[in-house]
Design a protein around this motif. Sequence first.
Motif, mmCIF file in Angstrom:
data_model
loop_
_atom_site.group_PDB
_atom_site.id
_atom_site.type_symbol
_atom_site.label_atom_id
_atom_site.label_comp_id
_atom_site.label_asym_id
_atom_site.label_seq_id
_atom_site.Cartn_x
_atom_site.Cartn_y
_atom_site.Cartn_z
ATOM 1 N N TYR B 33 42.987 40.138 39.611
ATOM 2 C CA TYR B 33 42.712 38.675 39.366
ATOM 3 C C TYR B 33 42.947 37.802 38.126
ATOM 4 C CZ TYR B 33 39.781 40.780 43.143
ATOM 5 O OH TYR B 33 39.149 41.524 44.443
ATOM 6 N N TYR B 35 41.947 34.056 36.519
ATOM 7 C CA TYR B 35 41.169 32.906 36.836
ATOM 8 C C TYR B 35 41.384 32.114 35.349
ATOM 9 C CZ TYR B 35 38.110 35.401 40.223
ATOM 10 O OH TYR B 35 37.737 35.989 41.241
ATOM 11 N N PHE B 45 39.682 30.438 40.106
ATOM 12 C CA PHE B 45 40.674 31.503 40.459
ATOM 13 C C PHE B 45 42.066 30.935 40.313
ATOM 14 C CE2 PHE B 45 42.534 34.617 43.229
ATOM 15 C CZ PHE B 45 43.366 34.024 43.959
ATOM 16 N N TYR B 48 45.583 36.495 43.049
ATOM 17 C CA TYR B 48 45.102 37.697 43.232
ATOM 18 C C TYR B 48 46.155 38.807 43.533
ATOM 19 C CZ TYR B 48 43.207 40.826 46.958
ATOM 20 O OH TYR B 48 42.810 41.827 47.652
ATOM 21 N N ASP B 56 47.351 36.518 47.090
ATOM 22 C CA ASP B 56 46.957 35.023 47.162
ATOM 23 C C ASP B 56 47.073 34.198 45.961
ATOM 24 O OD1 ASP B 56 45.742 32.729 47.287
ATOM 25 O OD2 ASP B 56 43.884 33.439 48.319
ATOM 26 N N SER B 58 47.140 30.844 45.619
ATOM 27 C CA SER B 58 46.732 29.555 46.048
ATOM 28 C C SER B 58 46.179 28.776 45.150
ATOM 29 C CB SER B 58 45.921 29.540 47.385
ATOM 30 O OG SER B 58 44.643 30.180 47.345
ATOM 31 N N LEU B 98 37.048 45.110 47.368
ATOM 32 C CA LEU B 98 36.471 43.949 47.023
ATOM 33 C C LEU B 98 35.140 44.160 46.540
ATOM 34 C CD1 LEU B 98 37.388 42.310 50.598
ATOM 35 C CD2 LEU B 98 38.211 41.769 48.399
ATOM 36 N N GLN B 101 33.935 42.422 40.517
ATOM 37 C CA GLN B 101 35.083 42.372 39.536
ATOM 38 C C GLN B 101 34.493 42.300 37.986
ATOM 39 O OE1 GLN B 101 36.993 38.811 40.754
ATOM 40 N NE2 GLN B 101 36.723 38.876 43.020
#
Lengths: 109, 112
Positions: B33, B35, B45, B48, B56, B58, B98, B101
């Motif tokens: 990820y 950020y 965010f 990912y 993702d 977005s 998941l 993190q």
Amino acid sequence: GIQVEQSPPDLILQEGANSTLRCNFSDSVNNLQWFHQNPWGQLINLFYIPSGTKQNGRLSATTVATERYSLLYISSSQTTDSGVYFCAVLPGGSEKLVFGKGTKLTVNP
Amino acid sequence: GAGVSQTPSNKVTEKGKYVELRCDPISGHTALYWYRQSLGQGPEFLIYFQGTGAADDSGLPNDRFFAVRPEGSVSTLKIQRTERGDSAVYLCASSFGLDTQYFGPGTRLTVL
């Protein structure tokens, strides 16, 4: 999207005092993490706690998922506890952590 | 074992220049990820990866931002035509699925 609110925004303690930090979230979550961001900016994992209670030394955390809040307890605070504490949640069906704005903790000697 | 590492730790550039930020995740972690953290705010965010593909993106603010993870391990965040508003700390995290993190130390980007 989900809202994450942390309180208080700022907290000043004397060394040795206890404190409770709160995190409220607006929807169901798959994951909740507490982090400590030290003065150098490093995010340090404290707890992975989507529900229940965990303890690690002077720190403990409780998440009540049904009521959408989590609490972080710091006992016998030390100056090295200073920094910003973040709560972050992983909403259902998502892979991206959503962070609160943090609680800035200052522990004075 | 080793944690997430990021290079460089600090990057100062001029408006309009191109920058690349690198992330080495924890070995074996499948998810990566990116950020971005502005002063006084929590991390937000950006993108990912699950394996090599961007699952993702977005959170990328506009098409000047792009990220790759060609071999499913190291990732590079690329910013074209940098603007002063891009100044922030860019954080990388990795996880196994998941699960928890884990964050790297970040790259502080300053655009003059």
